[in-house]
Every structure is written in structure tokens, then in C-alpha cells.
Write an enzyme that holds these catalytic residues in place. Structure first.
Site, PDB file in Angstrom:
ATOM      1  N   ASP A   1      14.674  -0.446   2.039  1.00  0.00           N
ATOM      2  CA  ASP A   1      15.425  -0.577   3.284  1.00  0.00           C
ATOM      3  C   ASP A   1      16.553  -1.582   3.033  1.00  0.00           C
ATOM      4  O   ASP A   1      17.645  -1.217   2.605  1.00  0.00           O
ATOM      5  CB  ASP A   1      14.469  -0.992   4.398  1.00  0.00           C
ATOM      6  CG  ASP A   1      15.147  -1.080   5.763  1.00  0.00           C
ATOM      7  OD1 ASP A   1      16.367  -0.842   5.842  1.00  0.00           O
ATOM      8  OD2 ASP A   1      14.463  -1.394   6.748  1.00  0.00           O
TER       9      ASP A   1
ATOM     10  N   LYS B   1       0.814  -1.192   0.000  1.00  0.00           N
ATOM     11  CA  LYS B   1       0.000   0.000   0.000  1.00  0.00           C
ATOM     12  C   LYS B   1       0.858   1.257   0.000  1.00  0.00           C
ATOM     13  O   LYS B   1       0.413   2.342  -0.353  1.00  0.00           O
ATOM     14  CB  LYS B   1      -0.882   0.026   1.257  1.00  0.00           C
ATOM     15  CG  LYS B   1      -1.817  -1.136   1.393  1.00  0.00           C
ATOM     16  CD  LYS B   1      -2.524  -1.078   2.750  1.00  0.00           C
ATOM     17  CE  LYS B   1      -3.142  -2.389   3.083  1.00  0.00           C
ATOM     18  NZ  LYS B   1      -3.695  -2.385   4.472  1.00  0.00           N
ATOM     19  N   GLY B   2       2.103   1.128   0.450  1.00  0.00           N
ATOM     20  CA  GLY B   2       2.919   2.292   0.773  1.00  0.00           C
ATOM     21  C   GLY B   2       3.096   3.316  -0.339  1.00  0.00           C
ATOM     22  O   GLY B   2       3.259   4.494  -0.080  1.00  0.00           O
TER      23      GLY B   2
ATOM     24  N   PHE C   1      13.291   4.150  11.260  1.00  0.00           N
ATOM     25  CA  PHE C   1      11.945   3.849  10.777  1.00  0.00           C
ATOM     26  C   PHE C   1      11.172   5.149  10.607  1.00  0.00           C
ATOM     27  O   PHE C   1      11.168   5.998  11.496  1.00  0.00           O
ATOM     28  CB  PHE C   1      11.225   2.910  11.742  1.00  0.00           C
ATOM     29  CG  PHE C   1      10.060   2.218  11.102  1.00  0.00           C
ATOM     30  CD1 PHE C   1      10.262   1.101  10.291  1.00  0.00           C
ATOM     31  CD2 PHE C   1       8.771   2.695  11.267  1.00  0.00           C
ATOM     32  CE1 PHE C   1       9.186   0.462   9.669  1.00  0.00           C
ATOM     33  CE2 PHE C   1       7.693   2.064  10.650  1.00  0.00           C
ATOM     34  CZ  PHE C   1       7.908   0.945   9.855  1.00  0.00           C
TER      35      PHE C   1
ATOM     36  N   ARG D   1      -0.328   6.799   7.495  1.00  0.00           N
ATOM     37  CA  ARG D   1      -0.129   6.896   6.042  1.00  0.00           C
ATOM     38  C   ARG D   1      -0.576   8.249   5.502  1.00  0.00           C
ATOM     39  O   ARG D   1      -0.095   8.685   4.468  1.00  0.00           O
ATOM     40  CB  ARG D   1      -0.934   5.805   5.314  1.00  0.00           C
ATOM     41  CG  ARG D   1      -0.435   4.385   5.554  1.00  0.00           C
ATOM     42  CD  ARG D   1      -1.127   3.440   4.583  1.00  0.00           C
ATOM     43  NE  ARG D   1      -1.022   2.046   4.954  1.00  0.00           N
ATOM     44  CZ  ARG D   1       0.005   1.248   4.641  1.00  0.00           C
ATOM     45  NH1 ARG D   1       1.020   1.719   3.958  1.00  0.00           N
ATOM     46  NH2 ARG D   1      -0.005  -0.027   5.000  1.00  0.00           N
TER      47      ARG D   1
ATOM     48  N   LYS E   1      17.093   4.043   2.351  1.00  0.00           N
ATOM     49  CA  LYS E   1      17.799   4.207   3.631  1.00  0.00           C
ATOM     50  C   LYS E   1      19.294   4.026   3.445  1.00  0.00           C
ATOM     51  O   LYS E   1      19.747   2.990   2.948  1.00  0.00           O
ATOM     52  CB  LYS E   1      17.269   3.199   4.650  1.00  0.00           C
ATOM     53  CG  LYS E   1      15.877   3.562   5.125  1.00  0.00           C
ATOM     54  CD  LYS E   1      15.473   2.714   6.307  1.00  0.00           C
ATOM     55  CE  LYS E   1      14.002   2.916   6.584  1.00  0.00           C
ATOM     56  NZ  LYS E   1      13.503   1.964   7.588  1.00  0.00           N
TER      57      LYS E   1
HETATM   58  P1  IMP Z   1      13.113  -4.011   2.418  1.00  0.00           P
HETATM   59  O1  IMP Z   1      12.660  -5.293   1.823  1.00  0.00           O
HETATM   60  O2  IMP Z   1      13.928  -4.214   3.672  1.00  0.00           O
HETATM   61  O3  IMP Z   1      13.825  -3.122   1.420  1.00  0.00           O
HETATM   62  O4  IMP Z   1      11.830  -3.238   2.930  1.00  0.00           O
HETATM   63  C1  IMP Z   1      10.950  -2.674   2.039  1.00  0.00           C
HETATM   64  C2  IMP Z   1       9.546  -2.574   2.567  1.00  0.00           C
HETATM   65  O5  IMP Z   1       9.487  -2.541   3.994  1.00  0.00           O
HETATM   66  C3  IMP Z   1       8.961  -1.267   2.082  1.00  0.00           C
HETATM   67  O6  IMP Z   1       8.293  -1.422   0.850  1.00  0.00           O
HETATM   68  C4  IMP Z   1       8.033  -0.888   3.215  1.00  0.00           C
HETATM   69  O7  IMP Z   1       6.763  -1.476   3.014  1.00  0.00           O
HETATM   70  C5  IMP Z   1       8.664  -1.494   4.439  1.00  0.00           C
HETATM   71  N1  IMP Z   1       9.506  -0.499   5.143  1.00  0.00           N
HETATM   72  C6  IMP Z   1      10.848  -0.475   5.221  1.00  0.00           C
HETATM   73  N2  IMP Z   1      11.290   0.544   5.961  1.00  0.00           N
HETATM   74  C7  IMP Z   1      10.179   1.218   6.356  1.00  0.00           C
HETATM   75  C8  IMP Z   1       9.974   2.407   7.158  1.00  0.00           C
HETATM   76  O8  IMP Z   1      10.907   3.072   7.633  1.00  0.00           O
HETATM   77  N3  IMP Z   1       8.684   2.774   7.333  1.00  0.00           N
HETATM   78  C9  IMP Z   1       7.622   2.084   6.823  1.00  0.00           C
HETATM   79  N4  IMP Z   1       7.776   0.984   6.062  1.00  0.00           N
HETATM   80  C10 IMP Z   1       9.043   0.549   5.829  1.00  0.00           C
HETATM   81 MG    MG Z   2       6.012  -1.392   0.849  1.00  0.00          MG
END
Ligand code: IMP
Ligand code: MG
Length: 194
Positions: free
Chosen positions: A118, A58-59, A167, A180, A146
Site C-alpha cells: 500500500d 499472515k496475509g 481496501f 482471509r 495499490k
Molecule cells: P503498507 O505498509 O502501507 O505498504 O501496508 C502493507 C500492509 O498493510 C500489508 O502487508 C497488509 O498487511 C496491510 N494492508 C494494506 N492494504 C491492505 C488492504 O487493502 N487489505 C488488507 N490489508 C492491507
Molecule cells: Mg501484511
């Protein structure tokens, strides 16, 4: 009618002085300026081959809406929803497709629109999954990355902002489905402020 017009009444926000919310990371103005720049770059790069924008729910919904309005090309839209296993604030990299795309990607110029990278594990999974569908091209536009967190290769064609590895919430990003609708991105202090 006479006299000065009353000052517009500011509706108190439930977010005012919320102890869960920390410092501002990206302001509304910074978002607008950077998204206009990204839209310009995408408009130039995709001239003559309008992209299919794939939003990751959803982000990315809010970013997708603003980014799309800054692209001056006849773009098409599709969305997929993914859920990653793990805790509320950390991904495991094991991703489940909750809602798949409606459209066929064959020979399409696909531009994935992501909220935040992330570890990069979610994106790595998505890329593998979408490449199998034989798009003409596949690129990624992520609003936030990040610093120092990404493991391995993530190929990001467009990036909005590099942010500290804390975060964050707002502008589509949630903590347990909340926050959101904040129009900016700020740090989330899980319990620290309570
Ligand atoms: P990754 O797989 O570790 O790169 O994380 C990616 C997903 O984790 C993103 O699409 C977000 O949905 C969630 N996410 C990672 N960091 C954050 C944050 O700081 N706030 C909110 N959602 C996050
Ligand atoms: Mg996401």
C-alpha cells in the site's frame, strides 16, 4: 443404479450477499493465471540458485502456497510475522516483528513473498531489516500493489496485479482477521453496506 446423478449440492456460503463485501477486484481465475506466470518467471530467473522464500504472515500465506507450487525449483521456506502499528485499515510504517525467521539468511537468495503493498512502508522496513543479515540477493514478489499509493522507493522484482487504492480482502487479506479464506480478492465496504 438408474436415473441421473443428483446435481452436486452447493453449500450456502456465509459470504453470500455479505454487505461488507464490494466488487470483485481479482477473480480466482485471474489469480491462478497470473501466479502460474510468476512461477514461470521465478523458475527461469532462479535456475541454478534456488531461492529461500520468505513469506510475510499472515496475509501472504495463501499466495505463498500457490506461488511455491508453481515454482519448479527446490525452494526452501521460512516465515516471519509482522504487525504494523496503526488503524485496522491503515499502516503507520512502524513495524514490529512478531515472529522472526528460523533460518540464517547469510549467502542465501532470498525472495520475500508479500500480499499487498500500500504505502510501501512495511516493505521498506522489511528490506532494511533483512539486508543486514547479508543475503546473497534479496528480491520481493508482491501479489498486489495499490496504484498511486507507494511513497518513495520500493523495489519490486515481481508484481501480480496493480489494483485501485481501496481496501480489499480475500485470498489471505483480512479486515479484522476476517475474510482471509475468500478464494478471490474483493473490495471491503466498512459499514457502508450495513
Ligand atoms: P503498507 O505498509 O502501507 O505498504 O501496508 C502493507 C500492509 O498493510 C500489508 O502487508 C497488509 O498487511 C496491510 N494492508 C494494506 N492494504 C491492505 C488492504 O487493502 N487489505 C488488507 N490489508 C492491507
Ligand atoms: Mg501484511
Amino acid at each position: 443404479m438408474s436415473g441421473a446423478a443428483p446435481a452436486p449440492r452447493r453449500v450456502p456460503s456465509p459470504f453470500d450477499e455479505n454487505p461488507d463485501l464490494g466488487e470483485l477486484v481479482v477473480s480466482e481465475d485471474e489469480l491462478a493465471t497470473r501466479i502460474a506466470e510468476l512461477g514461470k518467471a521465478i523458475t527461469a530467473d532462479y535456475a541454478g540458485r534456488p531461492p529461500l522464500l520468505v513469506g510475510v504472515l499472515k496475509g501472504a500465506f495463501m499466495f505463498m502456497a500457490d506461488l511455491a507450487r508453481s515454482i519448479e525449483l527446490p525452494v526452501e521456506f521460512d516465515f516471519m510475522a509482522v504487525a504494523s502499528y496503526g488503524s485496522a485499515t491503515r499502516t503507520s510504517g512502524v513495524v514490529r516483528i512478531v515472529k522472526d525467521l528460523d533460518l540464517d539468511l547469510t549467502d542465501r537468495h532470498v525472495l520475500v513473498v508479500e500480499d499487498i503493498v500500500d504505502s510501501g512502508l512495511t516493505l521498506a522496513y522489511l528490506r532494511r531489516n533483512l539486508l543486514v543479515r547479508a543475503p546473497a540477493s534479496l528480491e520481493v514478489c508482491a501479489l498486489l500493489v495499490k496504484e498511486g499509493r507507494v511513497k518513495g522507493e520500493v523495489d519490486l522484482r515481481y508484481t501480480g496485479f496493480e489494483i485501485p487504492p481501496t481496501f480489499v480482502v480475500g485470498y489471505g487479506l483480512d479486515a479484522g482477521e476476517r475474510y482471509r479464506n475468500l478464494p478471490f480478492v474483493c473490495a471491503y465496504r466498512d459499514g457502508e453496506g450495513a
